[in-house]
Scaffold this active site. Sequence first.
Site, PDB file in Angstrom:
ATOM      1  N   GLY A   1      75.618  37.363  35.166  1.00 51.95           N
ATOM      2  CA  GLY A   1      75.746  37.126  33.740  1.00 51.95           C
ATOM      3  C   GLY A   1      76.703  38.128  33.114  1.00 51.95           C
ATOM      4  O   GLY A   1      76.951  39.208  33.661  1.00 51.95           O
ATOM      5  N   CYS A   2      77.234  37.780  31.951  1.00 55.25           N
ATOM      6  CA  CYS A   2      78.233  38.653  31.318  1.00 55.25           C
ATOM      7  C   CYS A   2      77.621  39.956  30.825  1.00 55.25           C
ATOM      8  O   CYS A   2      78.184  41.041  31.063  1.00 55.25           O
ATOM      9  CB  CYS A   2      78.937  37.906  30.189  1.00 55.25           C
ATOM     10  SG  CYS A   2      77.845  37.102  28.996  1.00 55.25           S
TER      11      CYS A   2
END
EC number: 1.2.1.38
Length: 347
Positions: free
Chosen positions: A152-153
């Site tokens: 995930g970012c």
Amino acid sequence: MSYAIRVAVVGASGYAGGEILRLLLGHPAYADDRLTIGTLTAAASSGDTLGEHHPHLTPLAHRVLESTELTVLAGHDVVFLGLPHGHSAALAERLGPETLIIDCGADFRLTDAGAWGRFYESPYAGSWPYGLPELPGGRERLQKARRIAVPGCYPTAILLALLPAMAEGLIEPAVTVFAVSGISGAGRAAKTKLLGSEVIGSARAYNIGGTHRHTAEIIQGLRVVTDRAVTVSFTPVLIPTSRGILAACTARTSSSLSKLRTAYEKAYQVEPFVYLMPEGQLPFTGAVIGSNAAHIAVAVDEAAETFIAISAIDNLVKGTAGAAVQSMNLALGWPEAEGLSVVGVAP
């Protein structure tokens, strides 16, 4: 003539899919015919041209988005998945084991079924090698892998900010994170709270109090480098900009700044995409936009006995598509940094 790797992108009309295509178009393997861009698929947008959704991708603007069916994906060597959470597993299990599948969704990131169940509604599908080469042991697991879960970012920004200090035991394992993100991190689906009139000139906190799905992923990453009981209090905030994440991570410490900087220099001196800022300089999102770089700064508030790490990444590049291409390079045995820039487009 050498064999050309054929690549498909599922979810090509979305932000992640479009950014993957932008990076592939600039990849040396595309320029020298080691890589070809094959099928592009979408759901509601199938039948449209790619240019209707990504007019900046002019070399591919004429390509028609196909419906996501197994028949159109067969014969590809690499398949990038840019699907909503919970949709990748069913498709991935129908593709052959020899196909390199790189999933930009959350379906295969978590190694603990219980953690998955607390944050996601769909059945747990298992875990794949985690596409963060900078995580200790991560690079080796990606080499020759045929299934890869892109991080995930937020976890990417936060883990890169914290891993060296946590690994050396220089901070307490109770971590607080305040992070701001551009609106593209919320995806391209039409939502009232993401309308221009709702976000311009405004900042909005969301999923606070341990409810953000990335919390489990952050804890999982930190536990790779410590046996201590890790807790993370994570507060994410959407800000009125398109791209970028700036994360401020704090924890109690009795360590000196000199000792902490030494740990970060040791951890990141050979990493091609992680840049430790000179002492006194701080990261900002504008410097990393469009690049696969992560800029990191560390400091100590001696009066409060608190460690502070600041990180900046482009959520669509190092936070998604860049990590996907970096992982592809490793899995295919290509130079890891090929096709990826550390130079942002600021201002």
